[in-house]
Design a protein around this motif. Structure first.
Motif, short mmCIF file in Angstrom:
data_model
loop_
_atom_site.label_atom_id
_atom_site.label_comp_id
_atom_site.label_asym_id
_atom_site.label_seq_id
_atom_site.Cartn_x
_atom_site.Cartn_y
_atom_site.Cartn_z
N TRP A 269 -44.94 -7.94 4.23
CA TRP A 269 -44.76 -8.40 2.85
C TRP A 269 -44.39 -9.88 2.80
O TRP A 269 -44.95 -10.64 2.02
CB TRP A 269 -43.69 -7.56 2.15
N LEU A 270 -43.47 -10.30 3.65
CA LEU A 270 -43.03 -11.70 3.62
C LEU A 270 -44.15 -12.66 4.01
O LEU A 270 -44.34 -13.70 3.36
CB LEU A 270 -41.83 -11.90 4.56
N THR A 271 -44.88 -12.34 5.07
CA THR A 271 -45.95 -13.24 5.48
C THR A 271 -47.06 -13.29 4.43
O THR A 271 -47.67 -14.35 4.19
CB THR A 271 -46.53 -12.83 6.84
N ALA A 272 -47.32 -12.15 3.78
CA ALA A 272 -48.36 -12.12 2.74
C ALA A 272 -47.90 -12.87 1.49
O ALA A 272 -48.65 -13.68 0.92
CB ALA A 272 -48.69 -10.67 2.40
N MET A 273 -46.67 -12.62 1.05
CA MET A 273 -46.18 -13.27 -0.16
C MET A 273 -45.96 -14.77 0.04
O MET A 273 -46.06 -15.55 -0.91
CB MET A 273 -44.87 -12.62 -0.62
N GLY A 284 -39.60 -19.94 11.00
CA GLY A 284 -38.23 -19.87 11.49
C GLY A 284 -37.19 -19.84 10.39
O GLY A 284 -36.03 -19.48 10.64
N GLU A 285 -37.56 -20.21 9.17
CA GLU A 285 -36.62 -20.10 8.06
C GLU A 285 -36.37 -18.65 7.67
O GLU A 285 -35.28 -18.31 7.20
CB GLU A 285 -37.16 -20.85 6.84
N TYR A 291 -39.46 -13.92 17.25
CA TYR A 291 -40.48 -13.32 16.38
C TYR A 291 -41.10 -14.35 15.44
O TYR A 291 -42.25 -14.20 15.03
CB TYR A 291 -39.86 -12.16 15.60
N ALA A 292 -40.35 -15.39 15.11
CA ALA A 292 -40.88 -16.42 14.21
C ALA A 292 -42.14 -17.06 14.78
O ALA A 292 -43.02 -17.50 14.02
CB ALA A 292 -39.83 -17.50 13.96
N GLU A 296 -46.73 -14.30 12.06
CA GLU A 296 -47.88 -14.51 11.18
C GLU A 296 -49.19 -14.15 11.89
O GLU A 296 -50.11 -13.63 11.25
CB GLU A 296 -47.91 -15.96 10.69
N GLN A 297 -49.28 -14.40 13.20
CA GLN A 297 -50.49 -14.06 13.93
C GLN A 297 -50.68 -12.55 14.05
O GLN A 297 -51.81 -12.06 14.12
CB GLN A 297 -50.45 -14.69 15.33
N LEU A 298 -49.57 -11.81 14.08
CA LEU A 298 -49.68 -10.36 14.17
C LEU A 298 -50.39 -9.76 12.97
O LEU A 298 -51.03 -8.70 13.08
CB LEU A 298 -48.29 -9.74 14.31
N PHE A 299 -50.29 -10.42 11.81
CA PHE A 299 -50.91 -9.91 10.60
C PHE A 299 -52.17 -10.70 10.24
O PHE A 299 -52.41 -11.03 9.09
CB PHE A 299 -49.90 -9.95 9.45
#
Length: 414
Positions: A269-273, A284-285, A291-292, A296-299
């Protein structure tokens, strides 16, 4: 092998065999309209929502073959007829309102009926593009086909960024779930006309998990937009996250949602939004190291659910920075806007009956979502159906046979 028919300017029509003179007349009308459109292409500013880009047959089966197909996917239902399924690419809107394309599944029954009621089925959370109903994954294709197997026309949107849709998927973004689903209905009407069929204007809507949210979003859109040409006859939403701010976000941090599921949902949800609302400038924020660097690459639409899960931590507090843990519980600014925009799927008063299916033991989408949705809908047309103490994935298996029976009572297939 499936063949692909594109809706485009050409020197002649595709060579196909049509079953009736009515179908031939429909095709001639559509071809004439296409030629007119081609002659005026240089004047066009924007594509029409629902305009068909291409149609690809993906499944054709007799009554017996359809019964075997559904049985292979543990779907028990009476089968009255064979089916023909198509992958349809069509025009729709991106989150910023720009023109884009999406894909979806359209399934027509092999019956003599020319006029058909329609069932729209919305799928649950997937992370890989080819897991969409119109692609190679079969589970949601089979769930859509079961409605066509008893005589309905059935459609299943892939949503934006999945299937053959370009770009990334705006996960659980209600505005585009609604627009992509509504525009597939427009496209499906055109596909049906090519096959000598037409929709009778009656629409039944269902969906599971993320699709429960999408189903409610589509139902609200149809009820508010009579120009779509559909009358809502009933809605059956299963285990949907209708209350992101009030239920899903706090439940992800307080343990009501199992930690592994919570991590997946939050990161997705966070990477999409962030692509829509700019929640952070650098990963990193929002996400803790390491994981930072990879979240984003995972999705990206190419990783499967196992790859995504093993690339993320075991708990939300290992995933999120303290600031974003606080924002999940007390959102402000763009985080608040992102939640608010996708928390409106139940903010309407239905005239058609609505059933919200839940499980008291759901550790992915708590039943409190349905309670909030039921309260928001108001009126006397909505009800909550408790499926008993089962896990999240079992809710759709338990609900679908009853939904099919209920839809048959509301609007029988011809």
């Amino acid at each position: 092998m499936a063949t692909k028919t594109a809706f485009r300017c050409a020197s002649g029509p595709p060579r196909r065999v049509y079953r009736s003179s009515v179908a031939l007349l429909s095709v001639l009308v559509l071809l004439l309209a296409g030629l007119v459109a081609c002659g005026a292409q240089h004047e066009r500013v924007a594509a029409a929502p629902g305009e068909v880009v291409s149609v690809t047959p993906v499944l054709g089966s007799t009554t017996e073959q359809t019964a075997d197909y559904l049985k292979d996917w543990a779907i028990q239902t009476p089968v009255r007829n064979g089916i023909d399924a198509y992958r349809v690419v069509y025009r729709t809107s991106a989150p910023d309102g720009a023109d884009t394309t999406a894909s979806g599944l359209v399934v027509l029954p092999r019956t003599e009926a020319r006029r058909l009621p329609v069932v729209s089925y919305a799928h649950g959370t997937i992370v890989r593009k080819d897991e969409a109903p119109s692609a190679d994954a079969e589970t949601d294709r089979a769930r859509t086909a079961l409605f066509a197997a008893v005589g309905y026309a059935a459609v299943a949107p892939d949503y934006l960024g999945l299937g053959e849709g370009p770009g990334s998927h705006p996960y659980a973004h209600v505005p585009t779930e609604a627009s992509a689903s509504a525009d597939l209905l427009r496209a499906a009407r055109m596909v049906a006309a090519r096959e000598g069929r037409e929709f009778d204007g009656t629409l039944l809507v269902t969906g599971f998990s993320q699709g429960g949210q999408a189903a409610m979003a589509l139902a609200e859109r149809v009820a508010a937009a009579p120009d779509l040409g559909f009358t809502l006859a009933g809605v059956a939403a299963v285990s949907g996250p209708y209350a992101v701010r009030e239920v899903q976000a706090p439940a992800a941090l307080d343990g009501r949602i199992s930690p592994r599921a919570a991590v997946l949902y939050i990161a997705y949800w966070l990477t999409a939004m962030n692509r829509i609302y700019r929640l952070y400038d650098e990963p990193g924020e929002a996400f803790q190291p390491p994981y930072a660097e990879r979240v984003e690459q995972l999705f990206d639409g190419r990783h499967d659910i196992l790859s995504v899960s093993t690339g993320l931590p075991a708990t939300p507090r290992e995933l999120l920075t303290p600031r974003f843990q606080a924002l999940a519980l007390d959102p402000t600014g763009e985080a608040l806007r992102a939640m608010t925009d996708s928390d409106g799927a139940c903010d309407w008063t239905p005239r058609a009956p609505v059933r919200l299916y839940v499980s008291s033991d759901d550790r992915a989408v708590p039943a409190a979502n349905a309670e909030r949705c039921h309260a928001a809908l108001g009126g006397d047309r909505a009800s909550v159906v408790d499926l008993g103490p089962v896990d999240h994935s079992a809710t759709v298996r338990l609900a679908l046979p009853g939904i099919l029976t209920w839809f048959g009572e509301l609007t029988p297939a011809p």
